[in-house]
Design an enzyme around this catalytic site. Structure first.
Site, PDB file in Angstrom:
ATOM      1  N   LEU B 173       0.853  -1.201   0.000  1.00 20.95           N
ATOM      2  CA  LEU B 173       0.000   0.000   0.000  1.00 20.95           C
ATOM      3  C   LEU B 173       0.885   1.245   0.000  1.00 20.95           C
ATOM      4  O   LEU B 173       0.818   2.079   0.911  1.00 20.95           O
ATOM      5  CB  LEU B 173      -0.934  -0.018   1.215  1.00 20.95           C
ATOM      6  CG  LEU B 173      -2.164   0.877   1.078  1.00 20.95           C
ATOM      7  CD1 LEU B 173      -3.127   0.354   0.033  1.00 20.95           C
ATOM      8  CD2 LEU B 173      -2.872   1.023   2.418  1.00 20.95           C
ATOM      9  N   ARG B 253       6.231  -6.054 -10.322  1.00 22.46           N
ATOM     10  CA  ARG B 253       7.298  -6.635 -11.116  1.00 22.46           C
ATOM     11  C   ARG B 253       6.961  -8.121 -11.313  1.00 22.46           C
ATOM     12  O   ARG B 253       6.425  -8.760 -10.414  1.00 22.46           O
ATOM     13  CB  ARG B 253       8.668  -6.522 -10.415  1.00 22.46           C
ATOM     14  CG  ARG B 253       9.289  -5.140 -10.493  1.00 22.46           C
ATOM     15  CD  ARG B 253       9.791  -4.826 -11.881  1.00 22.46           C
ATOM     16  NE  ARG B 253      10.325  -3.479 -12.013  1.00 22.46           N
ATOM     17  CZ  ARG B 253       9.615  -2.417 -12.379  1.00 22.46           C
ATOM     18  NH1 ARG B 253       8.338  -2.540 -12.636  1.00 22.46           N
ATOM     19  NH2 ARG B 253      10.193  -1.240 -12.491  1.00 22.46           N
ATOM     20  N   GLU B 282      10.515 -10.336 -19.404  1.00 27.39           N
ATOM     21  CA  GLU B 282       9.974  -9.550 -20.511  1.00 27.39           C
ATOM     22  C   GLU B 282      11.016  -9.416 -21.621  1.00 27.39           C
ATOM     23  O   GLU B 282      12.201  -9.286 -21.344  1.00 27.39           O
ATOM     24  CB  GLU B 282       9.593  -8.162 -19.982  1.00 27.39           C
ATOM     25  CG  GLU B 282       8.456  -8.237 -18.982  1.00 27.39           C
ATOM     26  CD  GLU B 282       8.281  -6.963 -18.192  1.00 27.39           C
ATOM     27  OE1 GLU B 282       8.803  -5.910 -18.618  1.00 27.39           O
ATOM     28  OE2 GLU B 282       7.616  -7.016 -17.142  1.00 27.39           O
ATOM     29  N   HIS B 300       3.826  -4.402 -20.455  1.00 23.11           N
ATOM     30  CA  HIS B 300       4.497  -3.470 -19.532  1.00 23.11           C
ATOM     31  C   HIS B 300       4.340  -2.026 -19.998  1.00 23.11           C
ATOM     32  O   HIS B 300       5.325  -1.343 -20.302  1.00 23.11           O
ATOM     33  CB  HIS B 300       5.986  -3.820 -19.376  1.00 23.11           C
ATOM     34  CG  HIS B 300       6.569  -3.228 -18.107  1.00 23.11           C
ATOM     35  ND1 HIS B 300       7.705  -3.706 -17.510  1.00 23.11           N
ATOM     36  CD2 HIS B 300       6.159  -2.195 -17.324  1.00 23.11           C
ATOM     37  CE1 HIS B 300       7.957  -2.989 -16.405  1.00 23.11           C
ATOM     38  NE2 HIS B 300       7.036  -2.074 -16.284  1.00 23.11           N
TER      39      HIS B 300
END
Lengths: 313, 336
Positions: B173, B253, B282, B300
């Protein structure tokens, strides 16, 4: 009550059909090969119609059913029900407001995000393997964009409330200004379109709102503007919309409804600034169940001579 | 320093005699693709990727006096790389995540780090919300259905799932997580969260353990950074606790999730769906996901809006300008 004839013009929801069949004598019009023969044989047993956004009760149908007492629509929009005819003949009409407000408003925001942030295109980009060759292009920020809403009923207000959480300034058009709203009012749709980045159609379809989105409005919304239609297909002059999108005069569109559902203009299929949904505004398990329950409850109330829950007429 | 210009004949396009302060860049950041002019007006960019030399040699030859480095956030800045940059005193990174930087080494060397601050929190939060609505309301799936002409031939599309009343578990958070919470509250979602520490002044129920959060939530939205504590944090036990109808949205991530286990759970129907903007390797994405209807994949692009990229430019340039004029940095990362 299982002798009461209830007509369903098209298939709309299995749970609804099941529940109706438990209580009434349901006639599924789509299973009869010949509509005229069907009416000849069964018209006098039909005391109720359960319609939806696609098929309701037009004047011809109402005239053909001498014992029709109530039309209970599995939708909130009742443009497919001839209300004047119903009033004339003392036929009651109910719809399903409130229970679907959240879903439709959620979908409006979902459409905005899908168009601006290219969610569907991005997903296709990854699945096709193109990401291995290079990054996807830039998309457009939603937070802070000006949102203009046509119609400030339950759904319009719910859309506004959600867009505000994204810090979007809200403006609106309705026939007359609503004193209790703190949003900016524009007295015409063209002015609204000229002063917003995203225009959302959230009003009922009546004679006056047919083609409320026309060439002039589309031009005012412009090359960077995005149109979101969660109302009815006929709210938009569809050929003009398609032309504007294909010619790049309109920035983008998120559509849940079309003039001739389920037909969708094929020229839109190749555009990446467009998101096309098959009229799923209220399309969640939870909401369709709640809508079905409301239809059933209205019908039961009527036949038990109790007050209707959500009458329109 | 840079050596005899004669020797650098082939390399002359990377050697510059401009008076502009020099900034080393190892790999091309998206902001340069879109806003290179803004940078080249103010700085002499030493672009390692334009050289034919292998990186280590390039750095040893050309970057010994480079005091500042601009990092797009992907190439790992290891102690070995940093060793080749004896003059380095500042790293400006376009990402908010710092997992690509050897932080202890920077601390040891007194290298300051400046990140992109809060400039793209809204865009990332918007994408997280968009992915969630897409998964629950099947937006991408339905759009594809219409485009393939199936609405006219096959009729109705499967029903989705309502947002209102659902319990959203936010993992991390921080600034982004709070923006996600603020948005989803208005949709009638109940917000719960897990973070390193309980946040004061926040009324959402706190769960110190991600597994406990998962058992209470209908969806987990990953908004935290990648660290030793969060690597592979979302694994089999967490997904089991989330349950067969549970959904995972990841804008943090890729390596926060055990991707192999996620794929297995999705393929076997042990969780209900996922919206993913980030992946372990990625741009490689597990092919098994491509045929799943309950998954939305995103390349992304959470902060790929002109507004965010421009804001990142402004913050980075601001940090670099201040650094070169010995003024305090704008968005220095303090708790490294």
């Amino acid at each position: 009550m299982d002798s009461i004839g209830v007509l369903m013009p098209i298939h709309m929801n299995s749970y609804l059909e099941q529940e109706l069949q438990k209580r009434f004598n349901v006639f599924k019009l789509w299973t009869f090969p010949n509509k005229t023969l069907f009416l000849k044989e069964h018209s006098s047993s039909i005391r109720a119609i359960v319609g939806n956004a696609a098929a309701g009760a037009d004047a011809e149908t109402i005239e053909a059913l001498p014992n029709l007492e109530i039309v209970s629509s599995f939708s909130v929009g009742i443009d497919k029900v001839d209300l004047n005819k119903c009033r004339e003949k003392g036929i009651r009409v109910t719809n399903t407001p409130d229970v679907l407000t959240d879903d439709v408003a959620d979908l409006a925001i979902g459409l905005i995000l899908a168009v601006l942030r290219r969610l569907c295109e991005g997903d296709r980009y990854v699945r096709s393997g193109k990401w291995k060759k290079g990054d996807y292009k830039l998309n457009t920020k939603f937070t802070g964009k000006r949102v203009g809403i046509i119609g400030m009923g339950r759904i319009g207000k719910a859309v506004a409330k959600r867009a505000e959480a994204f810090s979007c300034p809200i403006s609106y058009y309705t026939r007359s200004e609503k004193g209790d709203l703190e949003y900016k009012y524009y007295p015409s749709v063209v002015e609204l379109a000229s002063n917003c980045d995203i225009l959302v159609v959230a009003c009922p379809l009546i004679e006056e709102t047919r083609h409320i989105i026309n060439r002039e409005v589309i031009d005012a919304l412009g090359q960077k503007g995005v149109l979101i239609n969660i109302g009815r297909g006929p709210h938009v002059d569809e050929p003009e919309l398609v032309k504007a999108l294909v010619e790049g005069r309109l920035g983008g569109a998120g559509l849940d409804v079309y003039e001739n559902e389920p037909e969708v203009p094929e020229e839109l299929f190749g555009l990446e600034n467009v998101v096309l949904l098959p009229h799923v505004g209220s399309g969640t398990v939870e909401t369709r169940t709640a809508m079905a329950d409301l239809v059933i409850n209205n019908l039961e109330a009527h036949f038990l001579k109790k007050p209707l829950l959500t009458p329109v007429v | 320093m840079e050596g005899n210009p004669g020797h650098l004949h082939q390399e002359s396009h990377v050697y510059s005699s401009q008076d502009l302060p020099q900034v080393l860049v190892l790999e091309p950041p998206p902001i340069l693709k879109h806003y290179s002019g803004y940078f080249s007006d103010k700085f002499d960019l030493l672009k390692a990727w334009e050289s034919s030399l292998p990186l280590n040699q390039f750095l040893a030859t050309h970057a010994r006096s480079a005091r500042a480095l601009l990092s797009p956030g992907r190439y790992p800045l290891t102690a070995d790389i940093l060793q080749l940059l004896p003059s380095l005193k500042l790293i400006v990174t376009t990402s908010v995540g710092l997992n690509h930087i050897d932080l202890p080494e920077c601390r040891r060397r007194g290298i300051a780090i400046a990140d992109a601050g809060n400039v793209y929190n809204a865009d990332v939060a918007d994408l997280a919300v968009g992915l969630l609505i897409d998964v629950w309301r099947k937006i991408s799936g339905a759009d594809g259905y219409v485009r393939r002409g199936l609405w006219a031939t096959n009729g109705g599309f499967p029903l989705g799932s309502k947002l209102g009343g659902k319990r959203v578990g936010i993992v991390g958070l921080g600034s982004i997580g709070l923006e996600v919470a603020k948005r989803l509250e208005v949709f009638g979602c109940e917000i719960l969260y897990n973070s390193r520490k309980k946040k004061p002044f926040v009324s959402y129920p706190y769960y110190s353990n991600v597994c406990d959060l998962a058992s209470e939530a209908d969806v987990l939205i990953i908004c935290c950074g990648l660290s030793d504590q969060t690597r592979n944090m979302i694994n089999k036990p967490v997904m089991k606790a989330l349950g067969k109808k549970g959904v995972i949205v990841n804008v943090g991530r890729g390596r926060i999730i055990n991707e192999k286990e996620l794929v297995q759970f999705l393929v076997e129907g042990e969780i209900g769906g996922a919206g993913l903007d980030v992946f372990e390797n990625e741009p490689l994405v597990p092919q098994e996901l491509f045929t799943l209807q309950n998954v939305v994949l995103s390349p992304h692009m959470a902060m790929f809006t002109p507004e965010s990229l421009w804001s990142i430019c402004e913050v980075l340039v601001g940090n670099l300008e201040n650094f070169f004029s010995n003024k305090p940095l704008i968005s220095q990362v303090m708790d490294v």
